[in-house]
Structure formats: structure tokens, C-alpha cells
Design a protein around this motif. Sequence first.
Motif, PDB file in Angstrom:
ATOM      1  N   TYR A   1      35.354 112.853  -2.505  1.00  0.00           N
ATOM      2  CA  TYR A   1      36.438 113.822  -2.711  1.00  0.00           C
ATOM      3  C   TYR A   1      37.233 114.089  -1.423  1.00  0.00           C
ATOM      4  O   TYR A   1      38.468 113.971  -1.419  1.00  0.00           O
ATOM      5  CB  TYR A   1      35.889 115.130  -3.277  1.00  0.00           C
ATOM      6  CG  TYR A   1      36.965 116.169  -3.498  1.00  0.00           C
ATOM      7  CD1 TYR A   1      37.750 116.135  -4.641  1.00  0.00           C
ATOM      8  CD2 TYR A   1      37.214 117.158  -2.550  1.00  0.00           C
ATOM      9  CE1 TYR A   1      38.754 117.068  -4.844  1.00  0.00           C
ATOM     10  CE2 TYR A   1      38.221 118.088  -2.745  1.00  0.00           C
ATOM     11  CZ  TYR A   1      38.984 118.039  -3.891  1.00  0.00           C
ATOM     12  OH  TYR A   1      39.985 118.957  -4.068  1.00  0.00           O
TER      13      TYR A   1
ATOM     14  N   HIS B   1      41.178 113.141  -0.836  1.00  0.00           N
ATOM     15  CA  HIS B   1      42.076 114.302  -0.801  1.00  0.00           C
ATOM     16  C   HIS B   1      42.405 114.759   0.619  1.00  0.00           C
ATOM     17  O   HIS B   1      43.256 115.626   0.807  1.00  0.00           O
ATOM     18  CB  HIS B   1      41.403 115.455  -1.553  1.00  0.00           C
ATOM     19  CG  HIS B   1      42.333 116.254  -2.412  1.00  0.00           C
ATOM     20  ND1 HIS B   1      43.252 115.684  -3.260  1.00  0.00           N
ATOM     21  CD2 HIS B   1      42.491 117.601  -2.561  1.00  0.00           C
ATOM     22  CE1 HIS B   1      43.924 116.631  -3.886  1.00  0.00           C
ATOM     23  NE2 HIS B   1      43.487 117.800  -3.486  1.00  0.00           N
TER      24      HIS B   1
ATOM     25  N   GLY C   1      40.448 109.207  -9.390  1.00  0.00           N
ATOM     26  CA  GLY C   1      39.699 110.110 -10.265  1.00  0.00           C
ATOM     27  C   GLY C   1      38.863 109.335 -11.270  1.00  0.00           C
ATOM     28  O   GLY C   1      37.705 109.663 -11.528  1.00  0.00           O
TER      29      GLY C   1
ATOM     30  N   TRP D   1      44.963 110.135  -7.341  1.00  0.00           N
ATOM     31  CA  TRP D   1      43.942 110.683  -8.228  1.00  0.00           C
ATOM     32  C   TRP D   1      43.960 110.060  -9.619  1.00  0.00           C
ATOM     33  O   TRP D   1      42.938 110.030 -10.306  1.00  0.00           O
ATOM     34  CB  TRP D   1      44.064 112.202  -8.319  1.00  0.00           C
ATOM     35  CG  TRP D   1      43.289 112.842  -7.216  1.00  0.00           C
ATOM     36  CD1 TRP D   1      43.769 113.335  -6.049  1.00  0.00           C
ATOM     37  CD2 TRP D   1      41.873 112.989  -7.166  1.00  0.00           C
ATOM     38  NE1 TRP D   1      42.737 113.791  -5.271  1.00  0.00           N
ATOM     39  CE2 TRP D   1      41.561 113.600  -5.929  1.00  0.00           C
ATOM     40  CE3 TRP D   1      40.834 112.681  -8.026  1.00  0.00           C
ATOM     41  CZ2 TRP D   1      40.259 113.894  -5.543  1.00  0.00           C
ATOM     42  CZ3 TRP D   1      39.530 112.967  -7.658  1.00  0.00           C
ATOM     43  CH2 TRP D   1      39.264 113.573  -6.428  1.00  0.00           C
TER      44      TRP D   1
END
Length: 502
Positions: A202, A206, A38, A34
Motif C-alpha cells: 500500500y 500510494h 488494486g 490503483w
Amino acid sequence: MTAAFMDLVDVTIVNIAIPAIQRDEGASFSHIQWITAGYALAFAAGLITGGRLGDIHGRKRVFLIGIAGFTVASALCGLAVNPDMLVASRILQGATAALMVPQVLSIVHATFPAHERGKVFGLFGAVVGLGAVSGPLLGALLTQWNLFGLEWRPIFLINLPVGVLGLVLGRRFITESKAPQALKLDLVGVALVTGGLLMLLYPLTHGRELGWPMWGYASMVGAFAVFVALVAYERRKARQDGSPLVELSLFRVKSFAAGIAVQTVFGIGLGIFFLVWTLYMQIGLGWSPLRAGLTGVPFSIAVSVAAGVSVQMLVPRFGRKVLQAGALTMAAGVLLYIWEADHFGADVTPWQMALPLVFMGIGMGLIVAPLTDAILSEVPRQHAGSASGLINTVQQMGNALGLGLVSVVFFGVVDERVPRAALGEEFANGFENALSYVVVVLLVIFGLMFLLPRKPAGTGLEAGTAADEGPVDPAAGAPATAPGGSAGTVQEDAQRRKVLTH
């Protein structure tokens, strides 16, 4: 160029410092993903909007806001007290970069005529290479030096003086430009683009940590439905008021549509390679950040040299064959790297890695600069911001997809519970597996490049495209000029084209 340099350095400098962040902050493998994904996710989700905001409110103004926000976000990253705060600050950094970066290409496109853009993109390629060299080395040195006991934090804090310099230079030297007609921000389009990208990326990023739940698969399938709705809405929006967020007419330009496809797939390959490469060297082989950073120098120098040569000398003569040669050269370098990782195992040295990295760097350099030039060469100036946003969006979307696929092609192979002594072999196996996917990606890119024009416009063979030369005087059969023989300003050219079009 300062902003492009800062963005690239920030990405590469973080990659080299990730193992130190994991060790010092107790970050999980999910946090590692992330910290990179991210940024890429927020960047990808905001780029189209950032490009369009530049068209509407002025590219210089939005650029300066973006670079100021990026500098503040960098300070927050450097001051992060835990991995969660660092991830949040990286997401903010990606969002502000989405305001800053699209303006780079659109300002270049609006400022320079087609026959001069090749030189500019050659310089852009050199800056890319310089950033690729500087990032890993700066990251390694700053992490290893542990300045003032700050450990890895200076890798973000170094952006502060560069950001201030970018603000000063930007205010002084950049000329303001915007779309000639009054546009409005398409808020529904913003919501659909952002929502669709988040729904796709996402769960991919994840999903492994959560055990691949059913809602993740449903979200990814639903993302494609959102993109279909986006296309339908944008078509209606274009008919209603001519202010869509995504200018779908750009996809009728063959060079743009083909280049966007290549850019997306290329981003996937790069997203997989760079994160896996860093983890392999520092965690798998146990190398220091400095050793890992120095190992990448041959790659970065090769990218810089090949990028400049490709645009200035090779593409004007050989056209798309140069880009295809780049894809095959890069694939050859990756295959050689796979063989070395298998043959030498944990005993591989930086000197042995130099040859495959040079091949990969030359291949990448033959692609990056001419590809951008080819994509933008036939795009009308009034859509420069939208086109630049799309270029960066698909690249970052591909990059985020690649980072998400690291969960499958690398962490899916590596057993994190093995003893430390066996970790090197595990990471070598994961590295080889991930690189085999990169080879497949590069071969797909080679095939997609057949859709590019044989000789992209603006390579120096043509004086320019119809979109760039200004209106044609029907009587003279030549581009009209401003009084005194001057072609006039960018805004005047755009206004003349607008009048002629109407």
C-alpha cells in the motif's frame, strides 16, 4: 484454461483502456495506478488463502465460486459511476480471482502425471499467448467502437458471457480433488499474510501521491517483521496440527524455492513494463487504443509460439539454459526498445517497435511455461493448492511491487505540468528510465536461474518424480499399481502415499 484466459485478458484489456478511463472519468494518476495495482494487491493478498481453501474444501468447488464472484465483480466494474467505485470493484475482482486462479494449476497438477504435464503447460503457454493477443486487441476495439455509448465499460462486461461459459464447462468437465488428509484453514496465517502484504504494497503504491510520509517507510519495514512472525507461527502450526497456511516444507524442494525467487523478480519487471508501455504509447505518443493494441500483436504471437516450443522441444534437451536464454533475449529486446525510443523520439512507428517486441516476446515465452513446470515438478500432490497459491502470490506480489515502483521509475521522472506539446518527450524520457530498470531486473533473473535444476523433473526425460509415481513396492522395486494394472485415481494414489508415509 478458460479461467486462466479470462484472468489474463482482464489484466491486459484494462491496460490498453486506462487512458480512455482517465479521460472519460477524470481519473487521477493515482486512480490509474490503483485500477491496476488494486487488482494486483487483492489478488496477491488472497492467493495463498485461495489455494489452501481449494485443498480443504475441494478445488472444483472453490474454482466455481471464484469464477462466479469474478463474473459479478466484472459487472460491477462495467457499471461503475466514478473512479472510486471502479477501484473498489477492481479490488473485489482481484479478491475473487484469488479464489479462481490457484485452482487452475493445482487441478492440472492433481489430474495429470508428471510425464504428461509438459504438454499441458505447453497448452497453458499457448493460452497465455492467446490471452496476451486478445486482451489488447479487444480492449482497443471495444474502447474505440464505443458500443451503445458505453465507452470503455464493455471491456469489463465482456467477462460476463465468458464467466458463464467457464461455470458451465467447469461443472461439466472438472473432476473434484482435495488434499487427502483433513486440513483446517489457518486463520492466523491468513491475517499475517494479508496484513504483511498490505503493509508492504500500500505505501509503495500510494507513497508518491502522499509525499512519501514516514508512516509509509515504517509500514514497509514493519511488513518484514510480520513475515518473520508468519514463518515462526507457520512452523509451530505445522508441528501442532499439520495444517499451516504456508507449507514451509515446500521451500526445502530446491526447484520450488529457486523458481519462487525467479517468479517474484520476474513479476516486478512485468509490472513496471506493461503499465509504462501503455502510457507511453497512448498519452506520450498520442496513439489511439487500436493502434497501441495492434502494436502489441508481434509480442503476443512471439510469446505464444516460444512458450509452446520451449516446453515441448527445448527444455527436455537443454534444461535451464532455455530459461536463461529467454532472460537474455528479453533483455536484448528491452535495450533495443530503449535505443529506438531515444533515437526516434515521438516519431517512432509501430513497425519500428516490432523487432524489439518480438525479441521480448520470444524471451518471455522461453521463461513463462517452463518456469511453472519446473517449480511444480517436484511438489507432492497433497500440497498442490498451497504451492499453486504461492506461485501466483509471489508473481502478483512482484507485479504489485513493479506497479508501485512505477511511481518512482516513471512518474518520478515525468513532469505532468509540462505543455501538451512537450508531453511526448517527457513520457519518452520516463519510458527509457523505466526500461533501464527492467533490464537490471532481467539480469538479476538470469543470475537466479543458476539455482534452478539443470534439467527440471517432469520435462519428459524422466518418467516422473517420487511425489508423482505413487508408492514403491519394496519387493518389486517399482511403483505399485491398482488392481488390473491401473495406477488408480488421484485420490487413491494420494491415500496410498499417505499410508506409506505414516
